[in-house]
Design an enzyme around this catalytic site. Structure first.
Site, PDB file in Angstrom:
ATOM      1  CB  CYS A  37     -57.650 -31.801  14.760  1.00 60.25           C
ATOM      2  SG  CYS A  37     -56.103 -32.671  14.654  1.00 60.25           S
ATOM      3  CB  VAL A  51     -58.934 -29.095   9.444  1.00 59.32           C
ATOM      4  CG1 VAL A  51     -58.356 -28.137   8.406  1.00 59.32           C
ATOM      5  CG2 VAL A  51     -58.464 -28.699  10.831  1.00 59.32           C
TER       6      VAL A  51
HETATM    7  S1  SF4 Z   1     -54.078 -35.242  15.541  1.00 57.35           S
HETATM    8 FE1  SF4 Z   1     -55.652 -33.953  16.503  1.00 57.35          FE
HETATM    9  S2  SF4 Z   1     -57.260 -35.366  17.123  1.00 57.35           S
HETATM   10 FE2  SF4 Z   1     -55.422 -36.586  16.707  1.00 57.35          FE
HETATM   11  S3  SF4 Z   1     -54.432 -36.789  18.701  1.00 57.35           S
HETATM   12 FE3  SF4 Z   1     -53.514 -35.020  17.691  1.00 57.35          FE
HETATM   13  S4  SF4 Z   1     -54.729 -33.296  18.432  1.00 57.35           S
HETATM   14 FE4  SF4 Z   1     -55.917 -35.114  18.879  1.00 57.35          FE
END
Ligand code: SF4
Lengths: 508, 483
Positions: A151, A155
């Site tokens: 993520c 972003v």
């Molecule tokens: S930070 Fe984002 S990509 Fe990483 S485990 Fe958590 S939800 Fe998943």
């Protein structure tokens, strides 16, 4: 105090009287609510009123039954031969993915990340990517690297295509070194979306020469298959028809290696096979709700015949076999006929324990549909069918499955709901058995509904993942687990001496 | 194998391992690998290694993130609060119930540790921000769980990146539900490991817990708090029982099996007893400065260290407590001797390779040595220099030291220095077991435990014996394999 001759662990230790004393002492400082109040609220959480309140939730998800995209991408990568999953983002995510799979499969799970931190958040992760690809190749010597994102990377908007190109043109990797990549934002869909993204992108990026003449070949996509025995079973079914079948991607061996030596990569679809995947005549997916993008590419871009199977239970397996029959132009082989007959025989031997029993089933979309279909085939009733990560169209498909049941009017579909919703439902509209992953054990404790552990993840029982739940042979496993749990439950309910033990039957 | 030859093997292994890295990574990793010698006073940190630095990209580091440090370690075990994983669904799912922080309570009614709460971010939350959703989530939690004592907001990666103001939301919702809502900006990309998460979590306790009062529990000269015990498999209970036996009153347990009230009452302790230095030294120092509460480190792994620690703790109190400590030791010593009599002969001389997190790479050395076992390699996932300097005092012979070791290094070291058992985490476990090596998980005690205190040591000894002397390791060779 321990007795060195008989050392006790956990519960047995803490049940000793001196610990009781300690627990009492601690209570004086805890300021926990009154026992009566706790009882009252506990009762309230079982009520219809609470259920209604619970279903009004809009913002908080409680005890979800889904994970994030990159997890699925990692599974895809480990299904390619000598391929390292590479997650562009901070290493915390990767520690989680590795842990999660490792706890389920009881096997190592290789996966690297490029450890992005604050500076990458500000300036982008290009430097991490260049160094990371170079280091990964040097240390682990994979034949291919499969990059997905977290993520964080999504972003800040890192552009994988440009980054991978950059790493190559600047000499961090040889130009011809295969690196595939997919954007897998964790705030869209679930681990299944990530599976589809990584697989469809890999096919898109590696299948360069699409020819019109298709080979008499069938590609099998197992999907996010956590029952590794199922992958072999799918292949064997096709091969029994004499079909030249390639499993894409095949992660079956990676999490099922033997003792004696550790090799980081095991099995997997050879990279050459993936490159030529577009020129097979047809592709069959075993989890249609998991692989919509992959199917679309195969159909529209590769002009392949596509077939959507869901070979869990009898009718699902039948449909797959009928497709294979048509595809191969051959009669159904004796071995398959025999396996089907065996499954049906077993179902007829066992059905009486399942008949009329009420089930709640939860899990990933295709899994949940398949399990529901099988339970209904056995004469069971599916009172609740729940899928937290239900994609569009799933609710309708679920309805259609439940409508096959005579109990259809009391069978309900719960798309997008979580396990705390299910907890309420188990109190207000109770069932006899629950089918789902290990997270159901708390539901079992709270509601008293026995849990039949089928699904992902299974952390607290060993070796179930080595079996199959697809095809006729997989059906036998499902039947075994379901019926024997029911028999265990009946036994445990009838063993009270001089009270119920006249029903504690030896022969069942 | 004499100590010299061991040392030279260790040094050459280290050199060989570095060779495989590309130049830049090689330079970097060279700073984090070393051979520690107990006699070498010139080493500021054990093995002269550097720590708490960025991980080399593209390797299989065993490190976690700040979120894991805060939610998984410090805040997550506080049992009567709900800890929201604020952001996408993943982190919350992966971090559920893995750490075995035992607690007593009615889960879902007055306690919530093994549950999962997430705002489950969707694309629109990333685009428009998640503050509103968070506010609503907190209201919903308060409605559905009226006995909840407070809420903490554990930020995941996107929160800091999209600029959500969880501080303001927390303030607003604190007023709204009339219970503390504690913002913790522990986004996973912050810092180089879970370590920063511990620090951020400690700061949140300082800023948001100490500002409110706990219940009235009176005061005695013997009030202590256990700091930095997460009650893995019941560790804190097996420790607490000894402290109570020696006449101390444990007014707070941080944070395994803890309640918010215990955290609030922390500043009332006369002495803070710090077990996991790495994860909770920050808040201990703060309490020292702000409330004049001294803190001492202790180690309840293995009888020798436990005797030593009990005496050290007692020395902070009057003669009565000191006499009690001796009584406690006298009571348990025969049992501990019997445990050693039973297991030492089976374990003597066995070589151990360790790789864990906060305190165990040094704290458990004594326990192994009590059993006659030798540590030949150790290191931390997320330590700082002060951890390594503390390690220098614990090692007894030349020991390979690896900071932020990755999968490749661990495997390579193992092949070269040939331990009899590896004790590390779940990600490493099956790799080594496949090599035919006994293994114990030292984060979760491999679903056994407790390992702390005297009761715990008996289990520790039994488990190590079970691992090393199990017949299963002898089955690798098939009868048809050549001799
Ligand atoms: S930070 Fe984002 S990509 Fe990483 S485990 Fe958590 S939800 Fe998943």
């Amino acid at each position: 105090m321990q007795n060195p001759q008989k050392i006790v662990i956990g519960k047995d230790l803490f049940l000793q009287p001196e610990y009781d004393e300690t627990f009492k002492n601690k209570k004086a400082f805890e300021d926990m609510p009154e026992v009566q109040k706790v009882k009252e609220i506990a009762e309230w959480t079982k009520s219809k009123e609470y259920c209604d309140l619970n279903f009004k939730r809009e913002a908080i998800t409680i005890n979800q039954a889904k994970a994030c995209q990159p997890l699925g991408a990692v599974m895809v990568a480990l299904g390619f031969e000598n391929t390292m999953p590479y997650v562009h983002g901070s290493h915390g995510c990767v520690a989680y993915f590795r842990t999660y799979f490792t706890r389920h499969f009881k096997e190592p799970t290789p996966c690297v990340s490029d450890s992005m931190t604050e500076d990458a958040a500000v300036f982008g992760g290009i430097n991490n990517m260049k160094q990371g690809l170079q280091n990964c190749k040097a240390l682990y010597e994979p034949e291919m690297i499969a990059v997905s994102t977290t993520c964080m990377a999504e972003v800040i908007g890192d552009d994988l295509n440009a980054f991978v190109d950059g790493a190559k043109t600047e000499g961090y990797l040889p130009e011809d070194y295969p690196v595939v990549f997919a954007h897998t934002p964790s705030f869209v869909g679930s681990h299944l979306t990530g599976y589809d993204n990584m697989l469809s992108e890999t096919l898109k990026q590696l299948c360069k020469t699409i020819s019109k003449d298709k080979k008499e070949r069938l590609n099998i996509v197992p999907g996010f298959e956590t029952y590794l025995g199922g992958i072999d079973e799918e292949r064997e079914l096709a091969e029994a028809f004499g079909i030249d079948a390639v499993v894409i991607p095949d992660h079956g061996e990676q999490w099922n290696t033997g003792a004696g030596e550790y090799k980081m990569f095991a099995g997997g679809t050879p990279i050459e096979e993936i490159k030529g995947a577009c020129n097979a005549k047809a592709i069959v997916t075993m989890q249609p709700f998991t692989t919509p993008k992959t199917l679309k590419i195969c159909k529209n871009k590769f002009k392949q015949q596509t077939f959507e199977a869901r070979p869990i239970g009898l009718s699902g397996s039948d449909e797959l076999v009928m497709f294979l029959k048509e595809f191969s132009g051959k009669d159904v082989p004796e071995s398959i006929k025999r396996d089907r007959a065996r499954l049906v025989d077993a179902m007829q031997d066992s059905y009486s324990y399942v008949h009329d029993k009420k089930f709640a089933i939860y899990g990933d979309p295709d899994f949940a549909l398949g399990l529901a279909a099988f339970v209904i085939e056995m004469g069971g009733e599916v009172t609740h069918l729940l899928c937290n990560n239900a994609p569009e169209g799933w609710a309708e498909a679920a309805r259609a499955v439940l409508d096959r049941s005579p109990a259809k009017d009391s069978s309900r579909v719960w798309a997008g709901k979580d396990l705390w919703h299910l907890r309420s439902l188990l109190f207000t509209e109770p069932v006899d058995y629950l089918i789902g992953n290990s997270y159901g054990k708390e539901l079992e404790r709270d509601t008293g509904v026995p849990l039949i552990r089928i699904g992902f993840p299974i952390f607290d029982r060993h070796h179930l993942h080595r079996y199959s739940i697809v095809g006729y042979k997989g059906g036998l496993n499902l039947l075994n687990w379901i019926v024997n749990k029911i028999l265990d439950t009946i036994d445990s309910q009838t063993k009270e001496i001089a009270k119920t033990d006249f029903s504690y039957d030896l022969v069942r | 194998m004499g100590p010299e030859s061991l040392e030279s093997i260790q040094k050459s292994a280290l050199e060989d391992i570095l060779k495989k890295y590309p130049e830049k990574a090689q330079k970097d990793r060279a700073k984090h690998l070393g051979v520690g010698l107990p006699a070498d006073e010139s080493q500021k940190t054990c093995g002269g290694v550097q720590s708490n630095k960025k991980t080399v990209p593209g390797v299989m580091s065993q490190r976690g993130c700040a979120y894991a440090g805060s939610k998984g370690v410090v805040w997550g075990p506080v049992k009567d609060m709900v800890h929201i994983s604020h952001g996408p669904v993943g982190c919350s799912q992966y971090s559920r119930s893995g750490r075995r922080n035992y607690y007593i309570g009615s889960t879902g009614v007055d306690t919530f540790v093994t549950m999962n709460f997430t705002t489950d971010f969707q694309e629109r939350d990333i685009v428009f921000g998640g503050d509103k959703k968070l506010t609503k989530a907190i209201e919903e939690i308060n409605e559905l769980f009226p006995l909840v004592k407070g809420v903490s907001v554990q930020s995941e990666c996107p929160i800091g990146l999209i600029g959500d103001d969880i501080q303001a939301t927390a303030k607003k919702t604190t007023a709204l539900i009339n219970k503390p809502v504690i913002p913790v900006s522990c986004e996973g990309f912050r810092g180089v490991s879970q370590s920063l998460g511990h620090h951020i979590a400690n700061d949140a306790i300082r800023d948001h817990v100490f500002t409110s009062k706990g219940s009235d529990v009176g005061s005695t000269p013997y009030d202590v708090a256990i700091i930095g015990d997460y009650n893995i498999g019941g560790d804190a209970w097996a420790s607490r029982i000894l402290l109570e036996e020696m006449g101390l009153r444990v007014i707070a347990q941080w944070s395994g099996d803890a309640t918010l009230n215990e955290l609030r009452n922390g500043p009332k302790a006369k002495l803070n007893l710090l077990h996991c230095y790495r994860s909770m030294n920050y808040v201990s120092r703060h309490m020292e400065q702000e409330f004049n509460i001294p803190w001492i480190e202790y180690n309840f792994f293995g009888p020798s260290k436990t005797y030593e620690s009990l005496r050290k703790i007692a020395s902070q109190f009057d003669q009565g407590v000191q006499d009690n400590a001796e009584k406690v030791i006298a009571k348990y010593k025969p049992v501990m001797d019997a445990v050693l009599d039973k297991y030492k002969p089976r374990l003597e001389g066995k070589k151990v390779m360790l790789y864990v997190g906060g305190l165990r790479p040094r704290h458990v050395i004594g326990a192994y040595e009590d059993l006659g076992m030798e540590i030949i390699g150790t290191g931390y996932e997320f330590a700082h220099n002060d951890d390594y300097s503390r390690t220098t005092h614990e090692i007894q012979r030349s020991t390979v030291i690896y900071d932020d070791a990755n999968e490749y290094e661990l495997e390579a070291f193992c092949k070269r220095i040939k331990p009899d058992i590896v004790a590390a985490g779940v990600k490493e476990k099956y790799t080594f077991q496949k090599m035919g090596l006994p293994f114990r998980q030292m984060h979760s005690w491999d679903y056994s435990g407790p390992y702390h205190g005297f009761d715990g040591f008996a289990i520790f000894a039994r488990d190590m014996d079970m691992a090393i002397n199990s017949p299963v390791w002898g089955h690798n060779k098939a009868p048809w394999d050549a001799a």
